[in-house]
Design an enzyme around this catalytic site. Structure first.
Site, PDB file in Angstrom:
ATOM      1  N   CYS A 133       0.789  -1.238   0.000  1.00  0.00           N
ATOM      2  CA  CYS A 133       0.000   0.000   0.000  1.00  0.00           C
ATOM      3  C   CYS A 133       0.822   1.290   0.000  1.00  0.00           C
ATOM      4  O   CYS A 133       0.573   2.163  -0.848  1.00  0.00           O
ATOM      5  CB  CYS A 133      -0.981   0.030   1.162  1.00  0.00           C
ATOM      6  SG  CYS A 133      -1.376  -1.547   1.896  1.00  0.00           S
ATOM      7  N   ARG A 177       5.929 -11.478   5.647  1.00  0.00           N
ATOM      8  CA  ARG A 177       5.286 -11.323   6.952  1.00  0.00           C
ATOM      9  C   ARG A 177       5.757 -12.409   7.894  1.00  0.00           C
ATOM     10  O   ARG A 177       5.941 -13.558   7.484  1.00  0.00           O
ATOM     11  CB  ARG A 177       3.770 -11.400   6.805  1.00  0.00           C
ATOM     12  CG  ARG A 177       3.217 -10.230   6.018  1.00  0.00           C
ATOM     13  CD  ARG A 177       1.718 -10.273   5.938  1.00  0.00           C
ATOM     14  NE  ARG A 177       1.261  -9.267   4.986  1.00  0.00           N
ATOM     15  CZ  ARG A 177       0.019  -9.162   4.547  1.00  0.00           C
ATOM     16  NH1 ARG A 177      -0.900 -10.008   5.000  1.00  0.00           N
ATOM     17  NH2 ARG A 177      -0.312  -8.234   3.687  1.00  0.00           N
ATOM     18  N   GLN A 189       1.116 -10.952  -3.448  1.00  0.00           N
ATOM     19  CA  GLN A 189      -0.301 -10.585  -3.440  1.00  0.00           C
ATOM     20  C   GLN A 189      -0.699 -10.099  -4.815  1.00  0.00           C
ATOM     21  O   GLN A 189       0.068  -9.404  -5.468  1.00  0.00           O
ATOM     22  CB  GLN A 189      -0.526  -9.423  -2.471  1.00  0.00           C
ATOM     23  CG  GLN A 189      -0.515  -9.798  -1.018  1.00  0.00           C
ATOM     24  CD  GLN A 189      -0.880  -8.590  -0.179  1.00  0.00           C
ATOM     25  OE1 GLN A 189      -0.218  -7.559  -0.262  1.00  0.00           O
ATOM     26  NE2 GLN A 189      -1.913  -8.711   0.620  1.00  0.00           N
ATOM     27  N   ASP A 192      -2.358  -7.561  -5.793  1.00  0.00           N
ATOM     28  CA  ASP A 192      -2.798  -6.393  -5.045  1.00  0.00           C
ATOM     29  C   ASP A 192      -3.247  -5.262  -5.964  1.00  0.00           C
ATOM     30  O   ASP A 192      -2.792  -5.177  -7.102  1.00  0.00           O
ATOM     31  CB  ASP A 192      -1.596  -5.900  -4.213  1.00  0.00           C
ATOM     32  CG  ASP A 192      -2.018  -5.243  -2.923  1.00  0.00           C
ATOM     33  OD1 ASP A 192      -3.228  -5.090  -2.696  1.00  0.00           O
ATOM     34  OD2 ASP A 192      -1.120  -4.878  -2.141  1.00  0.00           O
ATOM     35  N   HIS A 237      -4.734  -0.933  -5.465  1.00  0.00           N
ATOM     36  CA  HIS A 237      -5.261   0.154  -4.645  1.00  0.00           C
ATOM     37  C   HIS A 237      -6.011   1.125  -5.526  1.00  0.00           C
ATOM     38  O   HIS A 237      -5.482   1.564  -6.545  1.00  0.00           O
ATOM     39  CB  HIS A 237      -4.130   0.838  -3.882  1.00  0.00           C
ATOM     40  CG  HIS A 237      -3.509  -0.081  -2.879  1.00  0.00           C
ATOM     41  ND1 HIS A 237      -2.386  -0.819  -3.157  1.00  0.00           N
ATOM     42  CD2 HIS A 237      -3.908  -0.441  -1.633  1.00  0.00           C
ATOM     43  CE1 HIS A 237      -2.100  -1.579  -2.114  1.00  0.00           C
ATOM     44  NE2 HIS A 237      -3.002  -1.376  -1.177  1.00  0.00           N
ATOM     45  N   LYS A 269     -13.809  -4.540   5.884  1.00  0.00           N
ATOM     46  CA  LYS A 269     -13.514  -5.258   4.639  1.00  0.00           C
ATOM     47  C   LYS A 269     -14.557  -6.311   4.320  1.00  0.00           C
ATOM     48  O   LYS A 269     -15.316  -6.740   5.186  1.00  0.00           O
ATOM     49  CB  LYS A 269     -12.139  -5.920   4.739  1.00  0.00           C
ATOM     50  CG  LYS A 269     -12.035  -6.912   5.888  1.00  0.00           C
ATOM     51  CD  LYS A 269     -10.698  -7.640   5.869  1.00  0.00           C
ATOM     52  CE  LYS A 269     -10.623  -8.620   7.042  1.00  0.00           C
ATOM     53  NZ  LYS A 269      -9.565  -9.587   6.940  1.00  0.00           N
ATOM     54  N   HIS A 298      -8.321  -1.073  -0.837  1.00  0.00           N
ATOM     55  CA  HIS A 298      -7.300  -2.107  -1.033  1.00  0.00           C
ATOM     56  C   HIS A 298      -8.053  -3.354  -1.472  1.00  0.00           C
ATOM     57  O   HIS A 298      -9.080  -3.672  -0.880  1.00  0.00           O
ATOM     58  CB  HIS A 298      -6.582  -2.481   0.268  1.00  0.00           C
ATOM     59  CG  HIS A 298      -6.058  -1.340   1.060  1.00  0.00           C
ATOM     60  ND1 HIS A 298      -4.720  -1.180   1.326  1.00  0.00           N
ATOM     61  CD2 HIS A 298      -6.686  -0.303   1.672  1.00  0.00           C
ATOM     62  CE1 HIS A 298      -4.549  -0.107   2.080  1.00  0.00           C
ATOM     63  NE2 HIS A 298      -5.729   0.449   2.302  1.00  0.00           N
TER      64      HIS A 298
HETATM   65 ZN    ZN Z   1      -3.159  -2.242   0.620  1.00  0.00          ZN
END
Ligand code: ZN
Ligand code: ZN
Length: 616
Positions: A291, A320, A338, A340, A342, A422, A468
């Site tokens: 992010c 992580r 990910q 991912d 945004h 979420k 996200h």
């Molecule tokens: Zn994010």
């Protein structure tokens, strides 16, 4: 909360508020009591711990002199069936505390006395099942006859009393319980099937990926075949994102710690992050999320309301911290990519953007053969940043988007991220198991912390809202789910090798080579197996490798002047006949690949096993 803590919670003093159990939970809880009744009758010295329902049954913990043997478990199961037949009523009783303590002490149930002392009020709520009595909040079935289908797991497990190391070690007996025999049988079948499909096993057998001691736990090595499948997933993913008007971005794996201070990760997410790296006296952080990078890209220009929304997508690899004890194949790892993105949008665009993501998720998952989901809406956790108003707006936007698409969902209280609520989408695989993959999160926190702006129609600065989202979740985990869903027999568009050409003997090597060349020319991923092994062996091997099609070239096929004939086998359907024109199959494989068909459904149903290849 661990299942032990949860179970302890439900044995609180009578009258304590507690969520109503679903019918199946009540059924399973009563099955746990049934187990305890059987055990205490067969082993009068056994002390009972706790016995809650689980996702597919129940367990009960016992303090016994020696571990239960398989013979013990058979006897216990028999006793349980006997108690069911007796149709004993399950009755609620209130007993004054002193009397209850006396009663349980007389029965030698010291652990229960301990629970009563700690948790019960003046009147102790108990349930009986004949002579068996338990300190319990219930509710329960009216009688044992209602319990229709259960089975004990063959191996008991060890568990500490109250889940605390140092406390007495107990024997935990697990059982499965379902409303009907059919459901139980189906579940037992699925469990067997799950073992057969274990992605760690298939990953080794099909040479898809590995985890090596030399490289470290929880870190995945993608082998060529797994790597090819990943490339297919990534190509499709990028194409769909470009079509969906996303921009593709890339970001580094580390960043100055200041970035993570601003984002709040060092404050709220520290437990999941690795120690910083020192670079010339400045601390850098290995990224746990993508992010802040995308935010920095947004901040690199002055943005206008007319340009919004921005949708930045990245296959971003993050790291992580996970305890070594919880790492599990591809499903739980320390480094993962990910899928991912945004989205930075105006408040008036938020709901439409969420709806758009919901539709995108559906399309994306469908391409991989997943069409059934459970949807969860997770709300504000205890440790959260941002204002109440922001949380309410964000939660309302998610709720409205789900409702506008007519999606049923379950609210998961307190399970949101620290920065916002979420939607989580759990896909159902071919064995009815749920896997958390897609997530959509609304965020007012980061735009505020990073002072994000756009110039509005009024010429003034406004704060955009951020979404996200990940569709597949992580490529590693999604790959694990895919492997188990298909039991390694990937659809044509994902299969690293789509066809193997197998000559019956040395004499057909050349003709087989020509067939392979034609397939290759048509864009089919083909391998020629011209090793000097027996044909049957090669077919078996291709079958074990789950290659969709095998083209066998025998005497008759090789003699055909057009060089067009093959015998065809399919990995699931078996022999599809001999001396078949090759172009038919080239068309079919090409078509199914382009369509990203998730099964080769049109191939004829499996025939009884004949000679491999059915060649003349
Ligand atoms: Zn994010
Ligand atoms: Zn109970």
């Amino acid at each position: 909360m661990s299942d032990v803590e949860e179970a302890l919670d439900t044995t609180g003093p009578s009258g304590e508020s507690k969520p109503a159990d679903s019918p199946i939970e009540i059924y399973r809880h009563s099955s746990a009591h049934l187990l305890a009744a059987a055990v205490t009758e067969l082993f009068p010295e056994a002390q009972c711990g706790i016995g809650p329902p689980t996702d597919d049954g129940f367990f009960y913990d016992f303090l016994v002199g020696r571990p239960f043997t398989p013979e013990d478990l058979t006897a216990i199961e028999k006793k349980m069936a006997h108690i069911v037949k007796q149709n004993r009523p399950i009755e609620k009783k209130f007993i004054p505390k002193a009397e209850a303590l006396d009663l349980f002490a007389k029965k030698g149930q010291t652990l229960k006395c301990q629970l009563i002392t700690e948790k019960a009020g003046e009147q102790v709520q108990c349930y009986t099942m004949g002579d068996f009595i338990d300190f319990c909040l219930g509710p329960h079935l009216p009688s044992t006859k209602e319990i229709k289908a259960f089975k004990l797991k063959p191996e008991p497990a060890a568990a500490y009393w109250k889940g605390k190391e140092g406390n007495p070690s107990m024997q935990r007996i697990y059982g499965y319980a379902f409303f009907t025999r059919e459901e139980l049988d189906q579940h037992l079948h699925n469990l067997e099937e799950a073992k057969r499909r274990d992605h760690r096993r298939l990953g080794r057998e099909l040479d898809l990926f590995s985890i090596a001691d030399e490289t470290g736990a929880g870190l995945i090595l993608w082998h060529p075949k797994g790597g090819f499948i990943r490339k297919q997933i990534e190509d499709y993913w990028r194409d769909q994102h470009l079509k969906g008007e996303y921009d593709l971005v890339y970001s580094p794996h580390i960043a100055n710690i200041k970035l993570w201070n601003t984002s709040g990760h060092t404050e709220y997410y520290k437990a999941n992050m690795y120690s910083p790296i020192d670079i010339e006296g400045v601390e850098y952080q290995l990224k746990p999320m993508n992010c802040p990078f995308h935010i920095t890209i947004y901040r690199s220009h002055l943005r206008s309301y007319r340009e919004l929304p921005f949708r930045f997508a990245e296959l971003g690899t993050v790291y992580r911290f996970e305890r070594s004890g919880v790492l599990h194949g591809l499903m739980r790892v320390r480094g993962f990519t990910q899928d991912d993105a945004h989205i930075f949008c105006r408040m008036d665009q938020l709901e439409a953007e969420i709806v758009r993501v919901l539709d995108f998720v559906t399309d994306m998952l469908k391409a991989f053969g997943f069409e059934r989901y459970d949807i969860y809406l997770s709300t504000r956790p205890e440790k959260a940043s941002g204002t109440d108003e922001g949380w309410e707006l964000a939660t309302a936007a998610l709720r409205k988007a789900l409702e506008s698409r007519g999606r049923a969902y379950t609210v998961d209280p307190g399970e949101g991220t620290f920065y916002g609520p979420k939607i989580d989408i759990k896909i159902k695989d071919s064995l009815e198991r749920s896997w958390q993959c897609s997530t959509i999160q609304v965020d007012f926190h980061n735009p505020m912390r990073f002072e994000l702006e756009y110039i509005g129609e009024d010429g003034k600065a406004h704060q955009p809202v951020m979404v996200h989202r990940a569709l597949l979740g992580s490529l590693e985990r999604f790959f694990g789910v895919l492997i188990e869903h298909y039991a390694g027999a990937f659809p044509l568009w994902l299969a690293p090798t789509q066809a193997v050409v197998i000559p019956v003997s040395e004499a057909q090597h050349e003709a087989a080579g020509r067939v392979a060349a034609r397939l290759r020319e048509a864009g089919i991923r083909v391998r020629l197996d011209d090793r000097s092994e027996k044909m049957g062996y090669k077919i078996r091997e291709a079958q074990l490798q789950k290659v969709p099609y095998m083209f066998v070239v025998g005497k008759v096929e090789a003699a055909d002047p057009t060089g067009n004939l093959v015998s065809v086998r399919h990995r699931a359907a078996g022999d599809l006949g001999s001396s078949i024109p090759l172009p038919e199959w080239i068309d079919k494989i090409t078509r199914l690949t382009v369509q990203r068909a998730t099964s080769e459904g049109e191939v004829p149903a499996a025939q009884p096993a004949t000679q491999p290849g059915g060649v003349s």
